[in-house]
Motif scaffolding. Structure first.
Motif, short mmCIF file in Angstrom:
data_model
loop_
_atom_site.label_atom_id
_atom_site.label_comp_id
_atom_site.label_asym_id
_atom_site.label_seq_id
_atom_site.Cartn_x
_atom_site.Cartn_y
_atom_site.Cartn_z
N LYS A 8 17.89 17.55 -17.60
CA LYS A 8 17.15 16.10 -18.31
C LYS A 8 18.04 15.82 -19.62
O LYS A 8 18.09 14.66 -19.91
CB LYS A 8 15.88 16.39 -18.63
N SER A 9 18.77 16.73 -20.15
CA SER A 9 19.25 16.49 -21.41
C SER A 9 20.58 15.65 -21.10
O SER A 9 21.19 14.85 -22.03
CB SER A 9 19.82 17.60 -22.30
N LEU A 10 20.93 15.50 -19.76
CA LEU A 10 22.27 14.69 -19.77
C LEU A 10 21.99 13.33 -19.25
O LEU A 10 22.83 12.61 -19.18
CB LEU A 10 22.96 15.27 -18.45
N ILE A 11 20.49 12.81 -19.24
CA ILE A 11 20.19 11.38 -19.14
C ILE A 11 20.91 10.60 -19.82
O ILE A 11 21.30 9.46 -19.35
CB ILE A 11 18.58 11.14 -19.32
N PRO A 12 21.17 10.72 -21.26
CA PRO A 12 21.77 9.75 -22.02
C PRO A 12 23.43 9.34 -21.49
O PRO A 12 23.65 8.40 -21.45
CB PRO A 12 22.02 10.42 -23.47
N LEU A 13 23.85 10.29 -20.76
CA LEU A 13 25.39 10.23 -20.16
C LEU A 13 24.90 9.28 -18.92
O LEU A 13 25.89 8.34 -18.67
CB LEU A 13 25.95 11.34 -19.70
N LEU A 14 24.08 9.58 -18.11
CA LEU A 14 23.81 8.65 -17.12
C LEU A 14 23.28 7.01 -17.42
O LEU A 14 23.82 6.11 -16.68
CB LEU A 14 22.62 9.26 -16.35
N VAL A 15 22.62 7.11 -18.71
CA VAL A 15 22.19 5.82 -19.06
C VAL A 15 23.59 5.12 -19.38
O VAL A 15 23.53 3.62 -19.10
CB VAL A 15 21.30 5.67 -20.24
N PHE A 16 24.56 5.73 -20.05
CA PHE A 16 25.66 5.13 -20.54
C PHE A 16 26.33 4.26 -19.17
O PHE A 16 26.82 3.38 -19.16
CB PHE A 16 26.65 6.06 -21.13
N LEU A 17 26.65 5.43 -18.36
CA LEU A 17 27.20 5.07 -16.97
C LEU A 17 26.53 3.77 -16.53
O LEU A 17 27.05 2.74 -15.90
CB LEU A 17 27.40 6.18 -15.90
N VAL A 18 25.25 3.61 -16.18
CA VAL A 18 24.60 2.69 -15.35
C VAL A 18 24.53 1.49 -16.25
O VAL A 18 24.79 0.16 -15.58
CB VAL A 18 22.92 3.45 -15.43
N VAL A 19 24.38 1.52 -17.45
CA VAL A 19 24.68 0.23 -18.41
C VAL A 19 25.79 -0.36 -18.29
O VAL A 19 26.06 -1.55 -18.08
CB VAL A 19 24.25 0.57 -19.75
N TYR A 20 26.83 0.61 -18.41
CA TYR A 20 28.40 -0.15 -18.43
C TYR A 20 28.58 -0.37 -17.10
O TYR A 20 29.10 -1.62 -17.08
CB TYR A 20 29.16 1.08 -18.74
#
Length: 436
Positions: A8-20
């Motif tokens: 779950k701590s890796l969610i910020p990285l997933l958010v970056f990829l999704v937004v970008y």
């Protein structure tokens, strides 16, 4: 490794990829929106997560990560690199370097010369984009005068640009890779150079064969000044001698400024403007570095790095596997972001943790990140390099991709080096054990 790893701590990285990726698809352009926006979304997500801590506590962790000594030093180097590159360019160093090379080469070696000149310029100025913008128009002109396929000429320029982008001591990628891994630039350069030299030599030979029958007509002498090339020579030489990179860049800027004054390229106001523009050109990268460093600190605090090491990379059984994991990780991030520097800055802290876990050599990790990020950055058709090259040449990025010899060969050499290096290490270890 006291914390239990958490995916779950890796969610910020997933958010970056999704937004970008999402914004890029909606806009139809990978560069329509500043990459600061998805990184900001990632940072906000990291701050919102972990309800066990107050906002002030999370902000403190974020600020400590962003204010890490290596991050601040990397930013200072970015500032000096931007100032030097812009002052040298405004002084006329790029034009002189280009014209010198093109003036002394025989007509049937002009394409090979373009590749070698692009290598030297990118190695000197530390930017593949600047090299491509300077040389692609000349490449198109040479192709017209020699009958060489335009895509071959442009491919030679892009190939040389990626050679220099990977190796230059003032390149964003080199600075980011060495600072995140805590190694000396000269050590990374020497190790990296030995790996990619075969790729450069083979590339030169292939371009020579492809254009061996080219005959240039109506080629006029180009103006150049040997004095204006001095700042690049000084920077490269002093860096190889191991001088502090900040001293090197500051000294290079002073030398370029003195030559610029002597030749009337600018006055004191013009110099100040040049320095300011160079530093301003690094502003986005500086902001991104701060956001990434703070976000990674929160991800690490929440157990994200531990998850990658314990779960995500659990199949890594030895050093070679770990190096391949880092190579794959930085390659994937570059393909997603279309920015090799961002890929290195993003993966750097994670790679450092992997390096510590498997006792990898910092200079090798830095070199691997730099090589593989440049391999894919030089290949993807939606990257800034191929987009700008194709736009200037008036051809499709896919036409150029067929002749991107160096990036392909650099990737092959990098993979071979990882197998060969650890093979030799194992053999040496076995010999020592038998002797003892």
């Amino acid at each position: 490794m006291k914390k239990q790893g958490s995916i779950k701590s890796l969610i910020p990285l997933l958010v970056f990829l999704v937004v970008y990726v999402g914004v890029s698809l909606l806009a139809g352009d990978m560069y329509a929106v500043s990459i600061i926006i998805p990184f900001l979304a990632s940072a906000v997500t990291a701050l919102i997560m972990n309800r066990g801590k107050s906002l002030n506590e999370k902000l403190e962790i974020f600020c400590k990560g962003a204010g890490d000594n290596n991050v601040i030093l990397m930013i200072l180097i970015f500032i000096l690199a931007g100032a030097f590159a812009q002052v040298a360019k405004d002084m006329g160093a790029v034009d002189s370097t280009v014209n010198l090379g093109l003036s002394i080469l025989p007509s049937n070696l002009l394409i090979v010369g373009l590749f070698l000149i692009a290598c030297f310029i990118a190695l000197s100025v530390g930017t593949s984009m600047g090299t491509i913008v300077a040389l692609v128009p000349i490449a198109v002109g040479i192709a017209d005068k020699t009958g060489v396929v335009v895509a071959i000429a442009v491919g030679a320029v892009v190939s040389g640009a990626m050679f220099g982008d990977n190796l230059s001591i003032i390149s964003d990628t080199t600075i980011a890779a060495t600072r995140t891994q805590g190694c000396q630039m000269k050590d990374k350069f020497k190790m990296n150079f030995r790996i990619v030299l075969p790729a450069a030599i083979i590339t030169t030979i292939i371009f020579a064969i492809l254009t061996r029958n080219a005959v240039a007509t109506d080629v006029q002498a180009l103006n150049y000044s040997l004095v204006k090339i001095i700042p690049y020579i000084v920077v490269i030489a002093s860096s190889l001698f191991g001088l502090n990179v900040m001293v090197v860049l500051f000294g290079g800027t002073i030398i370029a400024a003195i030559i610029g004054f002597a030749y009337g390229s600018f006055n004191i106001i013009g110099l100040c403007s040049s320095i300011s523009n160079g530093i301003s050109g690094m502003s986005e990268l500086i902001i991104i570095s701060l956001l990434i460093a703070g976000t990674i600190a929160l991800i690490k605090e929440n157990g994200g790095i531990e998850y990658i090491l314990k779960k995500g990379l659990k199949k890594f059984k030895n050093k070679r596997d770990a190096e391949f994991g880092i190579a794959i990780l930085v390659s994937l991030v570059d393909v997603c972001t279309a920015n090799n520097t961002i890929a290195i800055v993003t993966v750097g802290p994670i790679a450092k943790n992997i390096s510590d876990e498997f006792d990898l050599e910092p200079k090798r990790v830095a070199g691997i990140m730099d090589m593989f990020s440049c391999v894919f950055q030089g290949m993807i058709p939606y990257g800034a390099q191929l987009i700008s090259a194709s736009g200037l040449a008036g051809i499709s990025p896919f036409a150029i991709m067929k002749y991107l010899l160096y990036p392909y060969l650099m990737g092959v050499c990098a993979v071979i080096s990882m197998f060969w290096y650890h093979r030799n290490k194992s053999e040496k270890l076995n010999i020592k054990e038998k002797v003892s």
